[in-house]
Enzyme design. Sequence first.
Site, PDB file in Angstrom:
ATOM      1  CE1 TYR A  56      -8.241   5.740 -18.964  1.00 21.49           C
ATOM      2  CE2 TYR A  56      -6.910   5.227 -20.903  1.00 21.49           C
ATOM      3  CZ  TYR A  56      -7.055   5.856 -19.668  1.00 21.49           C
ATOM      4  OH  TYR A  56      -6.026   6.572 -19.141  1.00 21.49           O
ATOM      5  CD  GLU A  58     -11.432   8.663 -17.289  1.00 21.03           C
ATOM      6  OE1 GLU A  58     -12.370   9.427 -17.595  1.00 21.03           O
ATOM      7  OE2 GLU A  58     -10.232   8.984 -17.376  1.00 21.03           O
ATOM      8  CG  ASP A 202      -3.748   1.466   6.179  1.00 21.36           C
ATOM      9  OD1 ASP A 202      -3.835   0.338   5.654  1.00 21.36           O
ATOM     10  OD2 ASP A 202      -2.964   2.352   5.768  1.00 21.36           O
ATOM     11  CB  THR A 228      -2.208  -2.952   0.035  1.00 20.17           C
ATOM     12  OG1 THR A 228      -1.828  -3.739   1.171  1.00 20.17           O
ATOM     13  CG2 THR A 228      -1.665  -1.547   0.189  1.00 20.17           C
ATOM     14  CE  LYS A 231       1.873  -3.622   2.394  1.00 21.57           C
ATOM     15  NZ  LYS A 231       1.004  -2.548   1.924  1.00 21.57           N
ATOM     16  NE  ARG A 237       3.466  -3.552  -5.678  1.00 15.49           N
ATOM     17  CZ  ARG A 237       4.140  -4.117  -4.669  1.00 15.49           C
ATOM     18  NH1 ARG A 237       4.574  -5.352  -4.771  1.00 15.49           N
ATOM     19  NH2 ARG A 237       4.371  -3.447  -3.574  1.00 15.49           N
TER      20      ARG A 237
HETATM   21  C1  LIG Z   1      -0.387   0.282   6.486  1.00 13.82           C
HETATM   22  C2  LIG Z   1      -0.070   0.656   5.072  1.00 13.82           C
HETATM   23  N1  LIG Z   1      -0.874   1.509   4.414  1.00 13.82           N
HETATM   24  C3  LIG Z   1      -0.623   1.893   3.162  1.00 13.82           C
HETATM   25  C4  LIG Z   1       0.461   1.396   2.486  1.00 13.82           C
HETATM   26  C5  LIG Z   1       0.738   1.922   1.103  1.00 13.82           C
HETATM   27  O1  LIG Z   1       0.612   0.971   0.134  1.00 13.82           O
HETATM   28  P1  LIG Z   1       1.336   1.160  -1.279  1.00 13.82           P
HETATM   29  O2  LIG Z   1       2.779   0.863  -1.049  1.00 13.82           O
HETATM   30  O3  LIG Z   1       0.631   0.135  -2.108  1.00 13.82           O
HETATM   31  O4  LIG Z   1       1.095   2.555  -1.740  1.00 13.82           O
HETATM   32  C6  LIG Z   1       1.312   0.491   3.106  1.00 13.82           C
HETATM   33  C7  LIG Z   1       2.486  -0.024   2.384  1.00 13.82           C
HETATM   34  O5  LIG Z   1       3.391  -0.573   2.892  1.00 13.82           O
HETATM   35  C8  LIG Z   1       1.054   0.120   4.447  1.00 13.82           C
HETATM   36  O6  LIG Z   1       1.856  -0.709   5.116  1.00 13.82           O
END
Ligand SMILES: Cc1ncc(COP(=O)(O)O)c(C=O)c1O
Length: 420
Positions: A56, A58, A202, A228, A231, A237
């Site tokens: 842990y 935090e 994003d 993320t 990908k 993950r």
């Molecule tokens: C553009 C985008 N943002 C956020 C996410 C969310 O990611 P997670 O599935 O890890 O929560 C995704 C997932 O496909 C995504 O394509």
Amino acid sequence: MHQPPIPHLASADPEIGRLVEAEAERQHRKIRLIPSENYVSAAVLEATGTVLTNKYSEGYPGRRYYEGQQVIDPVERLAVQRAKDLFGVDHANVQPYSGSPANLAVYLAFCQPGDTVMGMALPMGGHLTHGWSVSATGKWFRAVRYGVRRDTGRVDMDEVRDLALAERPRIIFCGGTAIPRTIDFPAFAEIAREVGAVLVADIAHIAGLIAGGAHPSPVGHAQVISTTTHKTLRGPRGAMLMSDAEHASALDKAVFPGLQGGPHNHTTAAIAVALREAASEDFRTYAHNVVANARALAEALVERGYDLVSGGTDNHLILVDLTNRGIGGKPAAKALDRAGIELNYNTVPFDTRKPFDPSGIRLGTPAITTRGLGVEQMPTLAGWIDEAIQAADRGDDAVLDRIADEVAELLAGYPMPGWA
Ligand SMILES: Cc1ncc(COP(=O)(O)O)c(C=O)c1O
């Protein structure tokens, strides 16, 4: 056999052990075209399976609420430094558990409940967490949504500007989950500046392409970057939030203690490993090959009469509208899965069908490029996809099974990381 080997799991819990092996085998023999998936390296896999999961921690390095951080602090510092170096940002937070909590932390950092926020509509290619109605982000905030132009299939920047000027959102999300074209970060930045909104890029889907120089970077345009790590970036993950210095502290407070408790330290270590890999020359080549493969596959599909949203792709992702083929996305995806080709059914912009039975399929090249497939294989792949979709229409399972055998035969020559 699984790599690293799993002898303890196999003997302590044979049911789960067998399922893990079965999934590895499945991933080995399928052409995996889901654009948000990949194969991580054996090194990333090993890092996720370490004793770091026992700890842990935090807080943040040097400011923890638990003792015994002599090892965890340097692990997290390494991950943060590598993220900053790779993307060229002032600040990185590597603790978000995944992309959705990372995005939720952005709202928490910069908005109050009920504030107006803006993002791309889900059926147009945006993500649930960009303010779609069924998501907490669409329930707790007043979300306004932009889309793509009907004639080009590309983001309608005139609509983005008009909507932003009329609605004055606190934050604007750009990027999404089914966007086959380059995101114009400077154009979004200009609009965000004009209305005083925080621009959030994003880059979950394209982070690896940006790291490898195969897509323009949002750095210097978006104040906040969410991604993320699993990908195109080819890590475990997880997720990261990056920003300029001005927005750093609000983001950190939102992640912890605002939203999360203890970070997943085994994941942090694996993110650090993936970031080191992504800084290599090999990864640059990989990122460019992902795009070259997607372009070749898109061209081969167009030659066979398929209708691609926006007419093609600039990145790793292809969105096919099957309306002119007389088959829905769902039956097509199911038939392709039987034929050893894994992708997902997806809505297309202005879809007239329901989200659970939409008109499109979404596919991409990150995973097959990791396996080592190149542009020369893309016409064969397009041929299999076409044949399987036609067979699905006739209900001809024998053809699907024959394609699955041919797929497995091809892939036998391409090693899968993490599977010996
Ligand atoms: C553009 C985008 N943002 C956020 C996410 C969310 O990611 P997670 O599935 O890890 O929560 C995704 C997932 O496909 C995504 O394509």
